[in-house]
Design an enzyme around this catalytic site. Structure first.
Site, PDB file in Angstrom:
ATOM      1  N   GLY A  51       0.845  -1.189   0.000  1.00 59.27           N
ATOM      2  CA  GLY A  51       0.000   0.000   0.000  1.00 59.27           C
ATOM      3  C   GLY A  51       0.875   1.231   0.000  1.00 59.27           C
ATOM      4  O   GLY A  51       0.888   1.993   0.966  1.00 59.27           O
ATOM      5  N   SER A  53       1.294   3.882  -2.392  1.00 58.61           N
ATOM      6  CA  SER A  53       1.120   4.937  -3.392  1.00 58.61           C
ATOM      7  C   SER A  53       0.482   6.217  -2.881  1.00 58.61           C
ATOM      8  O   SER A  53       0.540   7.244  -3.562  1.00 58.61           O
ATOM      9  CB  SER A  53       0.284   4.404  -4.570  1.00 58.61           C
ATOM     10  OG  SER A  53      -0.967   3.915  -4.119  1.00 58.61           O
ATOM     11  N   THR A  54      -0.144   6.186  -1.709  1.00 60.83           N
ATOM     12  CA  THR A  54      -0.792   7.380  -1.169  1.00 60.83           C
ATOM     13  C   THR A  54      -0.672   7.385   0.346  1.00 60.83           C
ATOM     14  O   THR A  54      -0.281   6.395   0.963  1.00 60.83           O
ATOM     15  CB  THR A  54      -2.301   7.427  -1.537  1.00 60.83           C
ATOM     16  OG1 THR A  54      -2.958   6.284  -0.978  1.00 60.83           O
ATOM     17  CG2 THR A  54      -2.508   7.446  -3.042  1.00 60.83           C
ATOM     18  N   TYR A  77      -2.064  -0.555  -6.175  1.00 61.33           N
ATOM     19  CA  TYR A  77      -3.120  -1.012  -7.078  1.00 61.33           C
ATOM     20  C   TYR A  77      -3.723   0.233  -7.695  1.00 61.33           C
ATOM     21  O   TYR A  77      -4.712   0.767  -7.211  1.00 61.33           O
ATOM     22  CB  TYR A  77      -4.161  -1.806  -6.298  1.00 61.33           C
ATOM     23  CG  TYR A  77      -5.047  -2.709  -7.135  1.00 61.33           C
ATOM     24  CD1 TYR A  77      -4.685  -3.116  -8.408  1.00 61.33           C
ATOM     25  CD2 TYR A  77      -6.267  -3.151  -6.623  1.00 61.33           C
ATOM     26  CE1 TYR A  77      -5.485  -3.949  -9.151  1.00 61.33           C
ATOM     27  CE2 TYR A  77      -7.089  -3.991  -7.358  1.00 61.33           C
ATOM     28  CZ  TYR A  77      -6.693  -4.382  -8.629  1.00 61.33           C
ATOM     29  OH  TYR A  77      -7.503  -5.216  -9.375  1.00 61.33           O
ATOM     30  N   GLU A  78      -3.084   0.734  -8.749  1.00 64.05           N
ATOM     31  CA  GLU A  78      -3.427   2.031  -9.305  1.00 64.05           C
ATOM     32  C   GLU A  78      -3.647   1.944 -10.814  1.00 64.05           C
ATOM     33  O   GLU A  78      -3.145   1.036 -11.481  1.00 64.05           O
ATOM     34  CB  GLU A  78      -2.313   3.045  -9.002  1.00 64.05           C
ATOM     35  CG  GLU A  78      -2.058   3.276  -7.516  1.00 64.05           C
ATOM     36  CD  GLU A  78      -3.162   4.057  -6.823  1.00 64.05           C
ATOM     37  OE1 GLU A  78      -4.082   4.548  -7.523  1.00 64.05           O
ATOM     38  OE2 GLU A  78      -3.115   4.183  -5.576  1.00 64.05           O
ATOM     39  N   ALA A 143      -5.827   0.527   2.468  1.00 66.16           N
ATOM     40  CA  ALA A 143      -7.187   0.982   2.760  1.00 66.16           C
ATOM     41  C   ALA A 143      -8.013   0.701   1.509  1.00 66.16           C
ATOM     42  O   ALA A 143      -8.032   1.493   0.569  1.00 66.16           O
ATOM     43  CB  ALA A 143      -7.200   2.467   3.094  1.00 66.16           C
ATOM     44  N   TYR A 238     -17.133   4.774  13.945  1.00 65.85           N
ATOM     45  CA  TYR A 238     -15.789   4.261  13.665  1.00 65.85           C
ATOM     46  C   TYR A 238     -15.377   3.196  14.670  1.00 65.85           C
ATOM     47  O   TYR A 238     -15.458   1.997  14.388  1.00 65.85           O
ATOM     48  CB  TYR A 238     -14.767   5.416  13.631  1.00 65.85           C
ATOM     49  CG  TYR A 238     -13.525   5.050  12.867  1.00 65.85           C
ATOM     50  CD1 TYR A 238     -13.365   5.432  11.546  1.00 65.85           C
ATOM     51  CD2 TYR A 238     -12.520   4.295  13.461  1.00 65.85           C
ATOM     52  CE1 TYR A 238     -12.222   5.065  10.831  1.00 65.85           C
ATOM     53  CE2 TYR A 238     -11.388   3.934  12.753  1.00 65.85           C
ATOM     54  CZ  TYR A 238     -11.242   4.318  11.446  1.00 65.85           C
ATOM     55  OH  TYR A 238     -10.128   3.950  10.758  1.00 65.85           O
ATOM     56  N   LYS A 247     -10.683  -3.481  12.968  1.00 65.74           N
ATOM     57  CA  LYS A 247      -9.447  -3.098  13.634  1.00 65.74           C
ATOM     58  C   LYS A 247      -9.183  -3.967  14.864  1.00 65.74           C
ATOM     59  O   LYS A 247      -8.021  -4.213  15.219  1.00 65.74           O
ATOM     60  CB  LYS A 247      -9.505  -1.618  14.022  1.00 65.74           C
ATOM     61  CG  LYS A 247      -9.654  -0.671  12.842  1.00 65.74           C
ATOM     62  CD  LYS A 247      -8.553  -0.841  11.808  1.00 65.74           C
ATOM     63  CE  LYS A 247      -8.673   0.184  10.690  1.00 65.74           C
ATOM     64  NZ  LYS A 247      -7.623   0.023   9.657  1.00 65.74           N
TER      65      LYS A 247
END
Length: 397
Positions: A51, A53-54, A77-78, A143, A238, A247
């Site tokens: 994960g 890329s952001t 995954y882009e 995410a 949440y 979580k």
């Protein structure tokens, strides 16, 4: 090659395009922050960032590369660009990361594919064996809204819902920019189970299993996953909702991994509890955009606010860098949300939350800053970028 003027296409909490130069500028700004604040240590670390890329994953990769000279394999995954549309922001971020890493002499590789799948895990193992060796740090920062289970083939979709009772509160209607009431019906048992399947700890466990079986975990390996707890204002949707159940699953599995890694490798597994940040995922959670708009206004006033890169700078310089032993709370969490949850901050947020409405939310919150940060994610409204100039949209890493 495609050169065009790119303007944002935004609907509510969805942006359907991205600006290559704006994304590049964002990445360069993060790199510069690490260069300025972390004395570079050539540590010889190998890092796998799942994960990458952001958000926190990208910030982790930048901090590890420019702060510690780590060789990194990033999983993402882009969407690349095609003749109809720009690439996704995460794709442009990764292009910018590779360009600067190559220029500065750092080794990095990336894999673009579904990190939940067995095929991508095997591709990663092949690359690690060929070009890296054993992994010293595994960062897990996914995410995702859905997951196709690699064993059953079933696709699970995560749901952002309360459990037991409906939730009624207020949020920002991002399409109309008003404070509006919101009611969310409680999740079904299947929706809870599906959210756990997507956002819980099973996939991280599968990554550790695959790397261990391939003999790719180094002595004293460190594994870190990221989570969010937040203040009581968000707990109904949440912490005590479907995401909270996921979580909890992540926490139980990380604790079990910690014991296993300690016994087998002298290593550890941790969860870092990070502060609230503006992401496309968080924008989709009712309550959260309004909460962040208030929170950031207060944290900025007090000089406490941090972007993801600042959080990751702290994580590795104070807790997970070479030779460091992290400070843990009684639940074995690393707490990077300490400034968000300072009593004076939470008291001020709660006070404003009670008063805020459509007529005053621009005065009682930093909604303008929230909107700007949201557009920044996709490379828009970035300082120093000329959006009237045509830019190259079809780029590769």
């Amino acid at each position: 090659m495609a050169v065009q003027v790119v303007k944002p296409r935004i609907r509510g909490f969805i942006c359907t395009n991205a600006h290559s130069v704006g994304c590049q500028t964002n990445v360069q700004n993060q790199i510069e922050q690490i260069k300025e604040n972390v004395p570079n240590k050539e540590t010889g670390l190998n890092a796998l960032v799942v994960g990458a890329s952001t958000g926190y994953g990208l910030a982790s990769r930048i901090a590890l590369t420019w702060g510690y000279g780590a060789k990194t394999l990033g999983l993402l995954y882009e969407r690349p660009a095609d003749e109809r549309r720009t690439a996704s922001a995460g794709y442009y971020n990764t292009v910018a990361f590779h360009q600067q890493a190559q220029q500065d002499g750092y080794f990095a590789e990336s894999l673009n594919g579904d990190a939940f799948s067995d095929d991508v895990k095997q591709e990663a193992i092949t690359q690690l064996k060929a070009n890296f060796g054993k992994i010293d740090i595994l960062v897990y920062s996914i995410a995702a809204p859905r997951r196709t289970h690699p064993r059953t083939g079933e696709t699970h979709n995560s749901e952002l819902k309360p459990i037991g009772e409906p939730y009624t509160g207020k949020t920002i209607d991002l399409s109309n920019e008003v404070v509006a009431p919101v009611t969310i019906e409680p999740a079904t048992d299947k929706e809870i189970a599906d959210t756990i399947a997507v956002m819980g700890g099973e996939d991280l466990e599968m990554w550790v299993d695959a790397l261990a079986d391939a003999e790719l975990l180094a002595p004293e390996v460190k594994v870190v996953a990221y989570t969010y707890i937040g203040s009581a204002l968000t707990w109904s949707i949440y912490r005590y909702g479907t995401i909270g159940k996921a979580k909890d699953d992540l926490k139980a599995r990380v604790d079990a991994l910690d014991e296993r890694l300690s016994n087998q490798f002298g290593g550890n597994a941790y969860i870092s509890v990070n502060k609230a940040v503006v992401t496309q995922a968080s924008a989709a959670i009712p309550v959260v955009p309004l909460y962040i708009s208030i929170l950031y206004d207060i944290m900025n006033e007090k000089g406490l606010n941090e972007a993801p890169i600042g959080q990751m700078q702290r994580l590795f310089s104070e807790h997970l860098g070479p030779g460091l032993t992290p400070q843990l709370d009684s639940d074995r969490y690393i707490r990077l949300d300490d400034r968000e949850l300072r009593q004076d901050v939470t008291d001020a947020v709660t006070e404003r939350w009670e008063k805020i409405n459509t007529n005053n939310f621009h005065e009682l919150s930093d909604y303008a800053g929230y909107r700007r940060r949201f557009r920044n994610l996709f490379g828009f409204e970035v300082e120093s970028v000329n959006y009237d100039e045509a830019v190259e949209t079809e780029v590769t890493f």
